[in-house]
Every structure is written in C-alpha cells, then in structure tokens.
Design a protein around this motif. Structure first.
Motif, PDB file in Angstrom:
ATOM      1  N   ILE A  11     115.382 -23.765  90.809  1.00  0.00           N
ATOM      2  CA  ILE A  11     116.691 -24.197  91.252  1.00  0.00           C
ATOM      3  C   ILE A  11     117.582 -22.902  91.667  1.00  0.00           C
ATOM      4  O   ILE A  11     117.153 -21.546  91.178  1.00  0.00           O
ATOM      5  N   ALA A  12     118.026 -23.150  93.004  1.00  0.00           N
ATOM      6  CA  ALA A  12     118.744 -21.841  93.660  1.00  0.00           C
ATOM      7  C   ALA A  12     117.815 -20.734  93.918  1.00  0.00           C
ATOM      8  O   ALA A  12     118.132 -19.601  93.992  1.00  0.00           O
ATOM      9  N   SER A  13     116.434 -21.110  94.143  1.00  0.00           N
ATOM     10  CA  SER A  13     115.337 -19.878  94.451  1.00  0.00           C
ATOM     11  C   SER A  13     115.565 -19.639  95.967  1.00  0.00           C
ATOM     12  O   SER A  13     115.382 -18.301  96.267  1.00  0.00           O
ATOM     13  N   GLY A  14     115.795 -20.491  96.725  1.00  0.00           N
ATOM     14  CA  GLY A  14     116.149 -20.210  98.422  1.00  0.00           C
ATOM     15  C   GLY A  14     115.258 -21.318  98.997  1.00  0.00           C
ATOM     16  O   GLY A  14     114.975 -20.800 100.206  1.00  0.00           O
ATOM     17  N   LYS A  15     114.636 -22.114  98.533  1.00  0.00           N
ATOM     18  CA  LYS A  15     114.174 -23.431  99.386  1.00  0.00           C
ATOM     19  C   LYS A  15     114.659 -23.637 100.680  1.00  0.00           C
ATOM     20  O   LYS A  15     113.968 -23.672 101.737  1.00  0.00           O
ATOM     21  N   SER A  16     115.921 -24.132 100.376  1.00  0.00           N
ATOM     22  CA  SER A  16     116.716 -24.380 101.721  1.00  0.00           C
ATOM     23  C   SER A  16     116.879 -23.308 102.706  1.00  0.00           C
ATOM     24  O   SER A  16     116.757 -23.643 103.836  1.00  0.00           O
ATOM     25  N   THR A  17     117.304 -22.277 102.247  1.00  0.00           N
ATOM     26  CA  THR A  17     117.304 -21.217 103.195  1.00  0.00           C
ATOM     27  C   THR A  17     116.005 -20.716 103.745  1.00  0.00           C
ATOM     28  O   THR A  17     116.194 -20.412 104.893  1.00  0.00           O
ATOM     29  N   ARG A 143     122.957 -17.462  91.247  1.00  0.00           N
ATOM     30  CA  ARG A 143     123.099 -18.041  92.261  1.00  0.00           C
ATOM     31  C   ARG A 143     123.286 -19.333  91.907  1.00  0.00           C
ATOM     32  O   ARG A 143     124.336 -20.095  92.616  1.00  0.00           O
ATOM     33  N   ARG A 147     126.925 -21.358  93.109  1.00  0.00           N
ATOM     34  CA  ARG A 147     126.919 -22.228  94.250  1.00  0.00           C
ATOM     35  C   ARG A 147     127.232 -23.364  93.519  1.00  0.00           C
ATOM     36  O   ARG A 147     128.109 -24.488  94.240  1.00  0.00           O
ATOM     37  N   ASN A 178     112.613 -13.416  96.977  1.00  0.00           N
ATOM     38  CA  ASN A 178     114.026 -13.718  97.586  1.00  0.00           C
ATOM     39  C   ASN A 178     115.024 -12.907  96.572  1.00  0.00           C
ATOM     40  O   ASN A 178     116.159 -13.463  96.298  1.00  0.00           O
ATOM     41  N   GLY A 180     116.313  -9.804  97.032  1.00  0.00           N
ATOM     42  CA  GLY A 180     117.001  -9.009  98.129  1.00  0.00           C
ATOM     43  C   GLY A 180     117.973  -9.943  99.027  1.00  0.00           C
ATOM     44  O   GLY A 180     118.368 -11.209  98.739  1.00  0.00           O
TER      45      GLY A 180
HETATM   46  P1  ATP Z   1     118.091 -26.193  95.040  1.00  0.00           P
HETATM   47  O1  ATP Z   1     116.618 -26.398  94.821  1.00  0.00           O
HETATM   48  O2  ATP Z   1     118.872 -25.620  93.708  1.00  0.00           O
HETATM   49  O3  ATP Z   1     118.980 -26.843  95.803  1.00  0.00           O
HETATM   50  P2  ATP Z   1     117.206 -23.908  96.913  1.00  0.00           P
HETATM   51  O4  ATP Z   1     116.144 -23.437  96.033  1.00  0.00           O
HETATM   52  O5  ATP Z   1     117.080 -24.946  98.046  1.00  0.00           O
HETATM   53  O6  ATP Z   1     118.128 -24.777  95.700  1.00  0.00           O
HETATM   54  P3  ATP Z   1     119.014 -22.335  98.449  1.00  0.00           P
HETATM   55  O7  ATP Z   1     120.062 -23.488  98.631  1.00  0.00           O
HETATM   56  O8  ATP Z   1     118.644 -22.125  99.596  1.00  0.00           O
HETATM   57  O9  ATP Z   1     118.206 -22.771  97.342  1.00  0.00           O
HETATM   58  O10 ATP Z   1     119.788 -20.937  97.744  1.00  0.00           O
HETATM   59  C1  ATP Z   1     120.618 -21.209  96.576  1.00  0.00           C
HETATM   60  C2  ATP Z   1     121.842 -20.239  96.862  1.00  0.00           C
HETATM   61  O11 ATP Z   1     121.465 -19.075  96.819  1.00  0.00           O
HETATM   62  C3  ATP Z   1     122.706 -20.602  98.206  1.00  0.00           C
HETATM   63  O12 ATP Z   1     123.987 -20.753  97.712  1.00  0.00           O
HETATM   64  C4  ATP Z   1     122.176 -19.708  98.855  1.00  0.00           C
HETATM   65  O13 ATP Z   1     123.294 -19.434 100.050  1.00  0.00           O
HETATM   66  C5  ATP Z   1     122.120 -18.314  97.906  1.00  0.00           C
HETATM   67  N1  ATP Z   1     120.861 -17.569  98.628  1.00  0.00           N
HETATM   68  C6  ATP Z   1     119.586 -17.957  99.034  1.00  0.00           C
HETATM   69  N2  ATP Z   1     119.063 -16.744  99.285  1.00  0.00           N
HETATM   70  C7  ATP Z   1     119.824 -15.818  99.009  1.00  0.00           C
HETATM   71  C8  ATP Z   1     119.723 -14.209  99.224  1.00  0.00           C
HETATM   72  N3  ATP Z   1     118.560 -13.599  99.505  1.00  0.00           N
HETATM   73  N4  ATP Z   1     120.842 -13.564  99.126  1.00  0.00           N
HETATM   74  C9  ATP Z   1     121.935 -13.964  98.630  1.00  0.00           C
HETATM   75  N5  ATP Z   1     122.294 -15.180  98.535  1.00  0.00           N
HETATM   76  C10 ATP Z   1     121.156 -16.006  98.643  1.00  0.00           C
END
Ligand code: ATP
Length: 206
Positions: A11-17, A143, A147, A178, A180
């Motif tokens: 969760i919130a690792s940054g997959k969408s980003t 994060r 979020r 991720n 950083g």
């Molecule tokens: P989930 O599976 O829980 O929906 P995810 O793995 O798709 O999450 P993201 O939605 O990409 O993760 O990122 C989670 C949160 O962390 C978002 O609010 C995003 O803006 C933030 N975030 C992602 N990467 C970074 C980064 N390198 N620095 C700061 N904030 C980040």
C-alpha cells in the motif's frame, strides 16, 4: 515481441506514480484492480452469479455492485469469501490474459501489469519479469496516513496484513527504491525503460 512487466508493491509504495512515469514514455498498462471492478459491472456474468447468491441487497439502486455490502457479507465468513473468489478470480485472470495478449501483439516494446497482489494472486505467472516498488515500512505508513486520512495505527495494521517487504523483494527481478523524492523515482524509471527496451530487442528512443 512485447515483454510483459508485472509491477507490484505494498500500500502507498508508489505503483500508480510509477505507472504514470512509464505511461509518459508511451508504455501501455493494465491495472488488475480496474479489471477486478470491470468483471462485476452490470451485465457481466460474475455480477449475475453474485446477485443470484446474495440477492438484491448487494446491489445499489442503479444496479451496480454495492462493494461495501458484499464486503460485510464475506468479511467474517471464510466460506463465502472462498465462493466469491471462485466466482471472480478466474474471470479476472481471463480478462487480464486477453489484455496481455493484445499487448503482446502490439508494437509496444513492453507493457505493464500493475497489481497489488501480483504474487499473492498467482498473476506473476502471466508476466515475464516482476518489478517491485520498495519503500521502508515507516515511509509506507506515513504516506498511507497522509493520503488516506487514516491514523498511523490503522496504516500500520494495513501494512502488517500485507506480504512482508522481504518476501516481496525476494521475488523481484527488478526493484525501484521509492524512499526518495519523485526526481529519484523518474531517474530509476528511465534506467529501467532502457533495460526493458534492450531486453525487448529495441533501441531506446533518442
Ligand atoms: P495504493 O496501492 O495504496 O493505491 P500506490 O502503490 O499506487 O498506492 P501511489 O498512489 O503511487 O501508491 O503513492 C502513494 C502516495 O505516496 C501518493 O499520495 C503519492 O503522491 C505519494 N508518493 C509516491 N511516491 C512518492 C515519492 N517518491 N515522494 C513523495 N511522495 C510520494
């Protein structure tokens, strides 16, 4: 041939980003969570089966699935959860296979299957390589809390219920760190983009 890269992380690792960063480079993707929602849309056979089992109480007035009502039914009932998985998982897999087959026929050098449960669901068998987005748990918790507007204890509980970080990393072919900033993330995506294009036998674009 188009390589298929599985992208996963907690969760919130940054997959969408990360997915957005690849998409900006013209890389197509399919999200397993979106697919899971698609196969229970009105008119889909899985929704008909679910409604036949639980009745109209799991539908909203407009005929769409009431996920919260369904979650409440299966939450405390392992048998019902298993039944629901047997009605949905094969269809998700089939739909993903169709999408991935279309990617493989396409001109794209590689494509992404983005799935929070890539390893847990067996979807890793559908891809050529696995890319894990890795962050320390403390970062994940911070994060998530920021979020999703949950407190730290709730965020910690969600992280604790997921596959352990170490186990995910053991199964990774490639890793993005991720912890950083987003600039660091973009640089790692650029490096991986070159590697994947090279693996696909195509030169990186200038
Ligand atoms: P989930 O599976 O829980 O929906 P995810 O793995 O798709 O999450 P993201 O939605 O990409 O993760 O990122 C989670 C949160 O962390 C978002 O609010 C995003 O803006 C933030 N975030 C992602 N990467 C970074 C980064 N390198 N620095 C700061 N904030 C980040």
């Amino acid at each position: 041939a188009t390589l298929i890269i599985g992208v996963t992380g907690g969760i919130a690792s940054g997959k969408s980003t990360v997915t957005r960063a690849f998409a900006r480079r013209g890389i197509p993707w399919v999200d397993a969570d979106d697919t899971a929602r698609e196969i229970v849309e009105p008119g889909e056979p899985a929704l008909a089966e679910i409604t036949a089992r639980y009745g109209q109480r799991i539908l909203h007035a407009d005929g769409r699935l009431d996920r919260r009502a369904l979650r409440e039914i299966v939450f405390a009932a392992p048998e019902e959860r298993r039944w629901l998985e047997s009605a949905t998982h094969p269809r998700i897999r089939e739909r993903l296979l169709e999408r991935l087959a279309a990617f493989r026929r396409s001109e794209a050098p590689y494509a992404l299957l983005v799935s929070p449960l890539l390893f847990e669901s067996g979807q890793a068998s559908l891809v050529d390589r696995c890319l894990v987005i890795d962050v320390p748990e403390a970062v994940q918790i911070a994060r998530t809390a920021r979020r999703d507007d949950v407190d730290e204890a709730q965020a910690r509980a969600i992280v604790a219920a997921q596959m352990p970080r170490r186990e995910r990393l053991q199964r990774a072919d490639d890793v993005i760190d991720n912890a950083g900033d987003e600039a660091g993330l973009a640089a790692q995506v650029e490096t991986l983009d070159r590697r994947y294009r090279a693996l696909a036998g195509l030169p990186a674009p200038r």
